[in-house]
Write an enzyme that holds these catalytic residues in place. Sequence first.
Site, PDB file in Angstrom:
ATOM      1  N   LYS A  95      65.956  84.554  20.423  1.00  0.00           N
ATOM      2  CA  LYS A  95      65.941  83.127  20.802  1.00  0.00           C
ATOM      3  C   LYS A  95      68.061  83.425  20.374  1.00  0.00           C
ATOM      4  O   LYS A  95      67.855  82.434  19.808  1.00  0.00           O
ATOM      5  CB  LYS A  95      65.718  82.105  20.194  1.00  0.00           C
ATOM      6  CG  LYS A  95      65.613  81.388  20.872  1.00  0.00           C
ATOM      7  CD  LYS A  95      65.168  80.269  20.869  1.00  0.00           C
ATOM      8  CE  LYS A  95      65.333  79.157  21.151  1.00  0.00           C
ATOM      9  NZ  LYS A  95      64.816  77.623  20.214  1.00  0.00           N
ATOM     10  N   GLY A 156      64.893  68.371  21.124  1.00  0.00           N
ATOM     11  CA  GLY A 156      64.880  67.229  19.670  1.00  0.00           C
ATOM     12  C   GLY A 156      64.895  65.425  21.035  1.00  0.00           C
ATOM     13  O   GLY A 156      64.662  64.514  19.789  1.00  0.00           O
ATOM     14  N   ALA A 183      62.547  73.256  24.655  1.00  0.00           N
ATOM     15  CA  ALA A 183      63.244  72.325  24.473  1.00  0.00           C
ATOM     16  C   ALA A 183      62.457  71.175  24.961  1.00  0.00           C
ATOM     17  O   ALA A 183      61.921  71.142  25.982  1.00  0.00           O
ATOM     18  CB  ALA A 183      64.771  72.455  24.355  1.00  0.00           C
ATOM     19  N   GLY A 184      62.383  69.546  24.625  1.00  0.00           N
ATOM     20  CA  GLY A 184      62.780  68.275  24.871  1.00  0.00           C
ATOM     21  C   GLY A 184      61.267  67.908  25.554  1.00  0.00           C
ATOM     22  O   GLY A 184      60.630  67.207  25.862  1.00  0.00           O
ATOM     23  N   ASN A 205      58.975  72.487  18.954  1.00  0.00           N
ATOM     24  CA  ASN A 205      59.481  72.506  17.343  1.00  0.00           C
ATOM     25  C   ASN A 205      58.971  70.709  17.229  1.00  0.00           C
ATOM     26  O   ASN A 205      57.677  70.170  16.490  1.00  0.00           O
ATOM     27  CB  ASN A 205      60.536  72.930  16.583  1.00  0.00           C
ATOM     28  CG  ASN A 205      60.671  72.869  14.951  1.00  0.00           C
ATOM     29  OD1 ASN A 205      61.024  73.754  14.562  1.00  0.00           O
ATOM     30  ND2 ASN A 205      59.859  71.828  14.865  1.00  0.00           N
ATOM     31  N   SER A 206      60.301  70.093  17.026  1.00  0.00           N
ATOM     32  CA  SER A 206      60.424  68.284  16.851  1.00  0.00           C
ATOM     33  C   SER A 206      58.955  67.921  17.558  1.00  0.00           C
ATOM     34  O   SER A 206      58.303  66.993  16.519  1.00  0.00           O
ATOM     35  CB  SER A 206      61.573  68.197  17.455  1.00  0.00           C
ATOM     36  OG  SER A 206      62.948  68.814  17.116  1.00  0.00           O
TER      37      SER A 206
END
Lengths: 255, 65
Positions: A95, A156, A183-184, A205-206
Amino acid sequence: MTSFYGFEPASRLFLGTSQYPSPKVLEDAVRAAGVDVVTVSLRREGADGAGQAFFDLIKALDVRVLPNTAGCHGVKEAVTTAHMAREVFGTPWIKLEVIGENDTLCPDVIALVEAARILSEDGFEVFPYCTEDLVIADKLLAAGCEVLMPWGAPIGTARGLNNEYGLRSLRGHFPDVPLVVDAGIGLPSHAARAMELGYDAVLLNSAVAGAGDPVGMAKAMALAVEAGALGRQADPLDPRDMAVPSTPVFGKAML
Amino acid sequence: MKLIVNGQAREAQASDLAALLAEMDYADRLVATALNGEFVPKDERKSAALADGDRIEILAPMKGG
């Protein structure tokens, strides 16, 4: 099922492994979501050998690892990190992150294209963390990438899909390229929306690790991604401005 | 000789990268190495001679997003 460099994951949710309250919660979240692909990274080894214990945990999960070049700010740094990751994790997958701006963690897309070219020529299978820019997408494909991973919003932030038009446009321009929103994402509805737009997978992830109940959120994200994909495949109704009664008008009593 | 290992100053006896890992008890660990910003594959560590002031990075698997 979409193929990512020849690999067809059963789940369309890819999960990051960072920021969980404990290794046990990470393990439970991965299992609850039923994911096949998790992201990992490389960091300085300390005397405590924490890296070895972490990798033992990941190996026990029996998933594909997608190492990242998180935090890299230039071509050379990203390429060197990718080489180190390939040796440690034993995979050509990378990645590729090349950060260009620290407040938004916006990719440096110029450096990204160059790093992608170098790594692709060296046998890497590159998953570039990019923006929804069509021209950059085209250049990444020309550089050898067979997957694109545009951001939904900055890493995040949990803002969802900041530029839905741009993401839809990317999908429309590259109908046969595996696309992953990376992301986001904050909510299951964000993940479902990405899949409704025709994306092939969502990487987050977050949103899971930072939830009050990460295992519950992992399950919710997995279901949302599946629901969004099924909805897309089922050819949804187009929105319209005027109401159309769903109950037949014919046969209604005159009271 | 004085080295910078993972950002920390370190006095080392080792004359090559493989020996440095052994000196640090890292020989059996799954790590990747770089010398002065250049990746050094595992099978080239023995021939990677160290000099005073060299910067060495020893990286291991870690959680990531």
